[in-house]
Design a protein around this motif. Structure first.
Motif, PDB file in Angstrom:
ATOM      1  N   ARG A  25     -47.325  21.070 -17.082  1.00 31.58           N
ATOM      2  CA  ARG A  25     -48.084  21.327 -15.859  1.00 31.58           C
ATOM      3  C   ARG A  25     -47.142  21.314 -14.642  1.00 31.58           C
ATOM      4  O   ARG A  25     -47.286  22.142 -13.745  1.00 31.58           O
ATOM      5  N   ALA A  26     -46.175  20.391 -14.648  1.00 32.72           N
ATOM      6  CA  ALA A  26     -45.208  20.339 -13.547  1.00 32.72           C
ATOM      7  C   ALA A  26     -44.432  21.652 -13.468  1.00 32.72           C
ATOM      8  O   ALA A  26     -44.223  22.201 -12.387  1.00 32.72           O
ATOM      9  N   ASP A  27     -44.022  22.176 -14.612  1.00 26.61           N
ATOM     10  CA  ASP A  27     -43.307  23.448 -14.657  1.00 26.61           C
ATOM     11  C   ASP A  27     -44.136  24.571 -14.060  1.00 26.61           C
ATOM     12  O   ASP A  27     -43.637  25.411 -13.307  1.00 26.61           O
ATOM     13  N   GLU A  28     -45.404  24.557 -14.430  1.00 32.82           N
ATOM     14  CA  GLU A  28     -46.310  25.576 -13.935  1.00 32.82           C
ATOM     15  C   GLU A  28     -46.436  25.491 -12.413  1.00 32.82           C
ATOM     16  O   GLU A  28     -46.359  26.496 -11.706  1.00 32.82           O
ATOM     17  N   LEU A  29     -46.598  24.263 -11.931  1.00 38.28           N
ATOM     18  CA  LEU A  29     -46.725  24.050 -10.489  1.00 38.28           C
ATOM     19  C   LEU A  29     -45.426  24.397  -9.772  1.00 38.28           C
ATOM     20  O   LEU A  29     -45.437  24.913  -8.656  1.00 38.28           O
ATOM     21  N   ALA A  30     -44.298  24.139 -10.435  1.00 42.77           N
ATOM     22  CA  ALA A  30     -43.001  24.418  -9.819  1.00 42.77           C
ATOM     23  C   ALA A  30     -42.779  25.911  -9.630  1.00 42.77           C
ATOM     24  O   ALA A  30     -42.065  26.326  -8.715  1.00 42.77           O
ATOM     25  N   THR A  31     -43.395  26.717 -10.490  1.00 38.20           N
ATOM     26  CA  THR A  31     -43.167  28.157 -10.384  1.00 38.20           C
ATOM     27  C   THR A  31     -44.027  28.800  -9.299  1.00 38.20           C
ATOM     28  O   THR A  31     -43.786  29.930  -8.908  1.00 38.20           O
ATOM     29  N   GLY A  33     -45.125  29.595  -5.676  1.00 36.38           N
ATOM     30  CA  GLY A  33     -44.378  29.654  -4.422  1.00 36.38           C
ATOM     31  C   GLY A  33     -44.829  28.560  -3.473  1.00 36.38           C
ATOM     32  O   GLY A  33     -45.945  28.060  -3.586  1.00 36.38           O
ATOM     33  N   ALA A  34     -43.956  28.193  -2.566  1.00 36.97           N
ATOM     34  CA  ALA A  34     -44.232  27.098  -1.639  1.00 36.97           C
ATOM     35  C   ALA A  34     -45.529  27.314  -0.857  1.00 36.97           C
ATOM     36  O   ALA A  34     -46.226  26.373  -0.524  1.00 36.97           O
ATOM     37  N   ARG A  35     -45.823  28.555  -0.562  1.00 36.70           N
ATOM     38  CA  ARG A  35     -46.993  28.814   0.277  1.00 36.70           C
ATOM     39  C   ARG A  35     -48.252  29.130  -0.523  1.00 36.70           C
ATOM     40  O   ARG A  35     -49.316  29.307   0.029  1.00 36.70           O
ATOM     41  N   GLU A  36     -48.081  29.201  -1.853  1.00 38.51           N
ATOM     42  CA  GLU A  36     -49.231  29.514  -2.686  1.00 38.51           C
ATOM     43  C   GLU A  36     -50.167  28.302  -2.754  1.00 38.51           C
ATOM     44  O   GLU A  36     -49.748  27.223  -3.160  1.00 38.51           O
ATOM     45  N   ALA A  37     -51.400  28.468  -2.378  1.00 35.84           N
ATOM     46  CA  ALA A  37     -52.320  27.332  -2.354  1.00 35.84           C
ATOM     47  C   ALA A  37     -52.694  26.910  -3.767  1.00 35.84           C
ATOM     48  O   ALA A  37     -52.925  27.735  -4.635  1.00 35.84           O
ATOM     49  N   VAL A  38     -52.695  25.615  -4.027  1.00 36.29           N
ATOM     50  CA  VAL A  38     -53.124  25.110  -5.325  1.00 36.29           C
ATOM     51  C   VAL A  38     -54.541  24.585  -5.192  1.00 36.29           C
ATOM     52  O   VAL A  38     -55.438  24.989  -5.925  1.00 36.29           O
ATOM     53  N   GLY A  39     -54.728  23.663  -4.238  1.00 43.14           N
ATOM     54  CA  GLY A  39     -56.089  23.254  -3.898  1.00 43.14           C
ATOM     55  C   GLY A  39     -56.741  22.241  -4.819  1.00 43.14           C
ATOM     56  O   GLY A  39     -57.883  21.846  -4.583  1.00 43.14           O
ATOM     57  N   THR A  40     -56.018  21.778  -5.848  1.00 46.04           N
ATOM     58  CA  THR A  40     -56.663  20.854  -6.790  1.00 46.04           C
ATOM     59  C   THR A  40     -56.912  19.467  -6.184  1.00 46.04           C
ATOM     60  O   THR A  40     -57.660  18.690  -6.751  1.00 46.04           O
ATOM     61  N   LEU A 297     -43.385  17.282 -10.382  1.00 46.67           N
ATOM     62  CA  LEU A 297     -43.832  16.251 -11.319  1.00 46.67           C
ATOM     63  C   LEU A 297     -44.932  15.399 -10.676  1.00 46.67           C
ATOM     64  O   LEU A 297     -45.949  15.085 -11.300  1.00 46.67           O
ATOM     65  N   ARG A 298     -44.737  15.056  -9.419  1.00 49.99           N
ATOM     66  CA  ARG A 298     -45.736  14.215  -8.752  1.00 49.99           C
ATOM     67  C   ARG A 298     -47.025  14.992  -8.485  1.00 49.99           C
ATOM     68  O   ARG A 298     -48.114  14.419  -8.505  1.00 49.99           O
ATOM     69  N   MET A 299     -46.907  16.299  -8.277  1.00 51.63           N
ATOM     70  CA  MET A 299     -48.131  17.118  -8.164  1.00 51.63           C
ATOM     71  C   MET A 299     -48.941  17.024  -9.455  1.00 51.63           C
ATOM     72  O   MET A 299     -50.151  16.798  -9.435  1.00 51.63           O
ATOM     73  N   ALA A 300     -48.248  17.184 -10.577  1.00 50.16           N
ATOM     74  CA  ALA A 300     -48.933  17.132 -11.876  1.00 50.16           C
ATOM     75  C   ALA A 300     -49.577  15.766 -12.099  1.00 50.16           C
ATOM     76  O   ALA A 300     -50.696  15.657 -12.605  1.00 50.16           O
ATOM     77  N   LEU A 301     -48.863  14.744 -11.684  1.00 50.14           N
ATOM     78  CA  LEU A 301     -49.362  13.379 -11.861  1.00 50.14           C
ATOM     79  C   LEU A 301     -50.588  13.109 -10.981  1.00 50.14           C
ATOM     80  O   LEU A 301     -51.560  12.485 -11.412  1.00 50.14           O
ATOM     81  N   ILE A 302     -50.534  13.589  -9.756  1.00 50.84           N
ATOM     82  CA  ILE A 302     -51.664  13.391  -8.836  1.00 50.84           C
ATOM     83  C   ILE A 302     -52.920  14.085  -9.382  1.00 50.84           C
ATOM     84  O   ILE A 302     -54.017  13.521  -9.375  1.00 50.84           O
ATOM     85  N   GLU A 303     -52.747  15.302  -9.901  1.00 52.23           N
ATOM     86  CA  GLU A 303     -53.895  16.010 -10.486  1.00 52.23           C
ATOM     87  C   GLU A 303     -54.530  15.177 -11.593  1.00 52.23           C
ATOM     88  O   GLU A 303     -55.749  15.045 -11.685  1.00 52.23           O
ATOM     89  N   TRP A 304     -53.660  14.603 -12.433  1.00 55.97           N
ATOM     90  CA  TRP A 304     -54.168  13.795 -13.547  1.00 55.97           C
ATOM     91  C   TRP A 304     -54.887  12.553 -13.024  1.00 55.97           C
ATOM     92  O   TRP A 304     -55.972  12.189 -13.488  1.00 55.97           O
ATOM     93  N   MET A 305     -54.298  11.920 -12.021  1.00 53.90           N
ATOM     94  CA  MET A 305     -54.881  10.682 -11.508  1.00 53.90           C
ATOM     95  C   MET A 305     -56.216  10.912 -10.834  1.00 53.90           C
ATOM     96  O   MET A 305     -57.127  10.101 -10.924  1.00 53.90           O
ATOM     97  N   LEU A 306     -56.307  12.039 -10.150  1.00 53.97           N
ATOM     98  CA  LEU A 306     -57.572  12.365  -9.478  1.00 53.97           C
ATOM     99  C   LEU A 306     -58.543  13.042 -10.430  1.00 53.97           C
ATOM    100  O   LEU A 306     -59.646  13.408 -10.046  1.00 53.97           O
TER     101      LEU A 306
END
Ligand code: NCD
Length: 322
Positions: A25-31, A33-40, A297-306
């Motif tokens: 998931r971290a890899d996916e999030l890393a790919t 772009g910086a401005r691409e909204a994730v919103g999770t 990595l922390r993005m992926a972790l935050i998604e899991w935690m929330l």
């Protein structure tokens, strides 16, 4: 996880399948772009409470939360500017801040303090470093970096170098390596900062080959990963033992000549002389890439935690697509 709240307190809670899920998931999030909204994490608030200095950990957590569309409130110098300065306990502070935020990230000088804070709140708590004890998210970043750089986490020879006694990053990474297979760990430390025997025993019990050595040059040609650490000055009770611990093992151009061409050098940073900046241009110097990996990595972790992980992701055989 027994509790319904997804705290991150120690690497002991993580098992292989979860690690690969997180890395993918971290890899996916890393790919993205910086401005691409994730919103999770939209609508959620993260509170960062730091009772010790930090650059990477706090800012990359805040960047990660922001990228996920969440918001951040922060007590950056919590020891001085939060009510801790008036004598409030960390439990009370956590209880109160848990009423303002959906996720707490806490760094504190006392081992076990973040777990104590977590025990009194019903929002997820992340241990961002509790004294000389643990720094679980740094260890996740370290292993994620190994996976990204080398394509695997098994069958590797890894040297942990420097302050293995007070360095919580090295301690957490060592413990996380129990989830890897066919691993050789060299512990390279001056006598005053050797790894605690309980961790050494834990690694051996998990089937890792563990060897303590003081000859970094002798083992260098066998390494896949050289993990260098800072001598943790702030944890020493006297200046003399700090001085005794310093300067034994320096990664410089000469040492790099002894490392295999495919090896990598990692460091949780900050460095203060234990890696010569002359090494930075070497492609095996991976520590700045490692720091950058912290956000994804922390993005992926935050998604899991929330519990905001998109359902379609996950599951893997542990091999990284390159
Ligand atoms: C480490 C820490 O604070 O434990 N830094 C970090 O979080 N990247 C290592 C250190 O301070 O030496």
């Amino acid at each position: 996880m027994r509790s319904t709240v997804n705290h991150v307190l120690s690497v002991a809670q993580f098992e292989r399948p979860f690690l690969f899920e997180l890395f993918r998931r971290a890899d996916e999030l890393a790919t993205l772009g910086a401005r691409e909204a994730v919103g999770t994490a939209k609508g959620a608030i993260m509170a960062t409470l730091f009772y010790e200095p930090s650059t990477r950990t706090r800012l990359s957590f805040e960047a990660a939360m922001t990228r996920l569309g969440g918001a951040v409130i922060s007590a950056e110098y919590a020891a001085a500017t939060s009510s801790a300065a008036k004598g409030e306990s960390i439990e009370d502070t956590a209880r109160v801040v848990a009423g303002y935020a959906d996720l707490l990230v806490i760094r504190h000088p006392e081992a076990g303090s973040v777990a104590r804070a977590a025990s009194v709140v019903d929002v997820p708590v992340i241990n961002a470093g509790d004294g000389a004890n643990e720094h679980p998210t740094q260890a996740l970043i370290d292993l994620y970096t190994i996976w990204r750089e080398l394509g695997r986490i098994d069958g590797l020879t890894i040297a942990l170098v420097g302050d293995l006694r007070y360095g919580r990053a090295a301690r957490s990474l060592a413990r996380l390596l129990t989830q890897t297979v066919d691993t050789t760990v060299f512990l390279v430390a001056p006598p005053v900062t050797r790894m605690a025997p309980d961790v050494v025993n834990e690694l051996r019990a998990a089937g890792l080959r563990v060897e303590e050595t003081d000859d970094l040059y002798a083992i260098a040609p066998t390494l896949d990963v050289l993990y260098q650490t800072r001598i943790q000055r702030e944890r020493f009770s006297d200046a003399e033992s700090y001085t005794q611990a310093c300067g034994h093992y320096v990664v410089n151009r000469e040492l790099m000549q002894h490392l295999p061409s495919e090896a990598i050098v990692l460091h949780p940073l900050p460095r203060v002389g234990e890696i010569d900046p002359a090494v930075d241009d070497d492609r095996r110097a991976a520590y700045f890439r490692q720091a950058r990996n912290g956000v994804a990595l922390r993005m992926a972790l935050i998604e899991w935690m929330l519990q905001r992980r998109p359902a379609e992701v996950v599951s893997s055989n542990g091999h990284h697509r390159r």
